[in-house]
Enzyme design. Sequence first.
Site, mmCIF file in Angstrom:
data_model
loop_
_atom_site.group_PDB
_atom_site.id
_atom_site.type_symbol
_atom_site.label_atom_id
_atom_site.label_comp_id
_atom_site.label_asym_id
_atom_site.label_seq_id
_atom_site.Cartn_x
_atom_site.Cartn_y
_atom_site.Cartn_z
ATOM 1 N N LYS A 116 0.748 -1.446 -0.472
ATOM 2 C CA LYS A 116 -0.236 -0.213 0.220
ATOM 3 C C LYS A 116 0.936 1.304 0.530
ATOM 4 C CE LYS A 116 -1.561 1.681 4.244
ATOM 5 N NZ LYS A 116 -1.294 2.834 3.789
ATOM 6 N N ASN A 117 1.551 1.512 1.144
ATOM 7 C CA ASN A 117 2.440 2.346 0.899
ATOM 8 C C ASN A 117 3.375 3.434 -0.236
ATOM 9 O OD1 ASN A 117 1.202 3.174 3.194
ATOM 10 N ND2 ASN A 117 3.437 2.764 4.527
ATOM 11 N N ARG A 134 -3.477 10.740 4.207
ATOM 12 C CA ARG A 134 -2.498 11.420 4.869
ATOM 13 C C ARG A 134 -1.166 12.041 3.854
ATOM 14 N NH1 ARG A 134 0.963 13.975 8.088
ATOM 15 N NH2 ARG A 134 2.973 13.616 7.616
ATOM 16 N N CYS A 146 -4.956 13.329 12.846
ATOM 17 C CA CYS A 146 -5.547 11.357 12.429
ATOM 18 C C CYS A 146 -5.268 10.771 13.789
ATOM 19 C CB CYS A 146 -4.772 11.382 11.333
ATOM 20 S SG CYS A 146 -3.484 10.236 11.370
ATOM 21 N N ARG A 163 1.099 14.429 13.195
ATOM 22 C CA ARG A 163 1.759 13.866 11.985
ATOM 23 C C ARG A 163 1.966 15.046 11.625
ATOM 24 N NH1 ARG A 163 -1.232 8.241 9.432
ATOM 25 N NH2 ARG A 163 1.096 8.254 9.382
ATOM 26 N N VAL A 188 4.144 17.710 9.281
ATOM 27 C CA VAL A 188 4.747 17.847 7.582
ATOM 28 C C VAL A 188 5.738 18.979 7.837
ATOM 29 C CG1 VAL A 188 2.240 17.157 6.474
ATOM 30 C CG2 VAL A 188 2.425 19.741 6.483
ATOM 31 N N ASP A 189 5.774 19.561 8.734
ATOM 32 C CA ASP A 189 7.183 20.748 9.107
ATOM 33 C C ASP A 189 8.662 20.165 7.676
ATOM 34 O OD1 ASP A 189 6.871 18.239 11.064
ATOM 35 O OD2 ASP A 189 8.720 20.238 12.019
ATOM 36 N N ASP A 196 3.365 0.108 12.085
ATOM 37 C CA ASP A 196 2.677 -0.399 11.435
ATOM 38 C C ASP A 196 2.241 -2.264 11.940
ATOM 39 O OD1 ASP A 196 1.796 1.726 10.133
ATOM 40 O OD2 ASP A 196 2.734 1.351 8.185
ATOM 41 N N ARG A 252 -8.840 0.480 4.030
ATOM 42 C CA ARG A 252 -8.126 1.705 3.363
ATOM 43 C C ARG A 252 -6.995 1.170 2.719
ATOM 44 N NH1 ARG A 252 -6.314 4.941 7.934
ATOM 45 N NH2 ARG A 252 -4.561 5.395 6.558
#
Length: 437
Positions: free
Chosen positions: A20-21, A90, A114, A119, A121-122, A307, A399
């Site tokens: 998936k990722n 995301r 989430c 989480r 995004v910096d 995960d 998902r």
Amino acid sequence: MLRIWGRQPLRGQVKISGAKNSALVIMAGALLCADDCHIRNVPSLVDVSRMGEILSALGVKLQRQGDTLEINASHIGQSKAPYELVSQLRASFFIIGPLLARLGMARVPLPGGCAIGARPVDLHVRGLQAMGADVQIEHGTVHAYLKGGKKRLQGARIYLDCPSVGATETLMMAATLAEGETIIENAAQEPEVVDLANFCRAMGARIRGAGTNTIVISGVPRLHSTDYSIIPDRIEAGTFLVAGAITRSEISLAPVVPDHLTAVIAKLRSIGADVVADAPNRLRLIPGQRHVATDIKTMPFPGFPTDMQAQFMALLTLSEGNSVISETVFENRLRHVAELNRMGADITVKNNIAIVRGVPMLSGAPVVATDLRASAALVLAGLAADGVTTIQSLQHLDRGYENLEGKLQGLGAKLCRVEADTEPNPVDAPNLPTVLS
Ligand code: UD1
């Protein structure tokens, strides 16, 4: 709802889908190229469909045939991704790097928090700034532009405060089309980062060091079409290994890349199960006579994957002794504890640490899934529990797992989807249960 009749032995073989990722980020990576890209072994998942919708909203053409996705990004009509779609996924934020590199501008809504944590995004943003982009956050959207009339991003030396998978991927994609050399230090080493690098290289990108903590990208002016097959999903594979262990069943899985599962296999062995490679891409889980407690600390790859934390927690609830599980990657990823305790587990949580005291048996109960991997953990617990477990909020499971119930049924598990308000009834089970010893 998913209804599971527990304590059925499993046996046989299961086919592992594409990762998936990898699929999600490689779909974003296809924006880098103005020709057709064929991506094979793409799993059929809600997240993949959502990513497809986001690309379509940008004007990209997509066609799916079986597990092959054909993406043509020759025309990108929009530099702004729609909030309604980004907020549901995301990983869609990862389009910011390719969009900026291709169009010189990108507008992507912040994905927001989430269930498993804030989480931020910096690191993505600071890396793009280091490459010469002007990045502003206004009204919840990240606006990124090339500064001073420049046509391309500029190579830069970027140190990541933590080895973020997403930031490494965003910056690596952006750097493929930049002018000069980009060095990403303290880069993520996950197999999906390597898969993305291989995909970009297949399109003509010049990348070395992916899979180590320093990635060097020499920018090229353009990338070309490719045909690429993504790696098997190591988290799906790990979930099935735990399914074998928790039901005390011998099962085998293929295709897998055993090196992607080193930490997971090591933990299964310390619990008392064994994993053997019957072929270079096939693993067999052999359950132990006894399963015992072990401690787990989640870490970036090659450490134990966050995960897989929830699934191992389900297994450790039924292992003799006390296990300590430390979640160090995400701050709010122990929400499955309350649901496992409803099934008779004995777990206490302090901050990001869970103490799991092994119990002899779990008992089936109605439970609610809180996020993707938590859902998988509840399915695993349900497979081992005495009686019937019903799991609500299956949207999380859909998902990220391709046909999980079908694959488990193929191994002999008794489970099915039902309407939310039907009463559990043991005689509804497709066959009468064979109780595990
Ligand atoms: C990816 C995976 C996810 C996996 C995670 C860690 C995808 C689509 N998702 O998520 O399944 O659980 O890696 O292996 O590939 N962080 C920051 N600033 C940033 C970025 C991240 O502080 O700019 C923090 C996060 O809050 C988190 C940690 O870094 O605490 C790791 O996150 P990251 O590796 O970026 O995970 P994702 O890429 O979101």
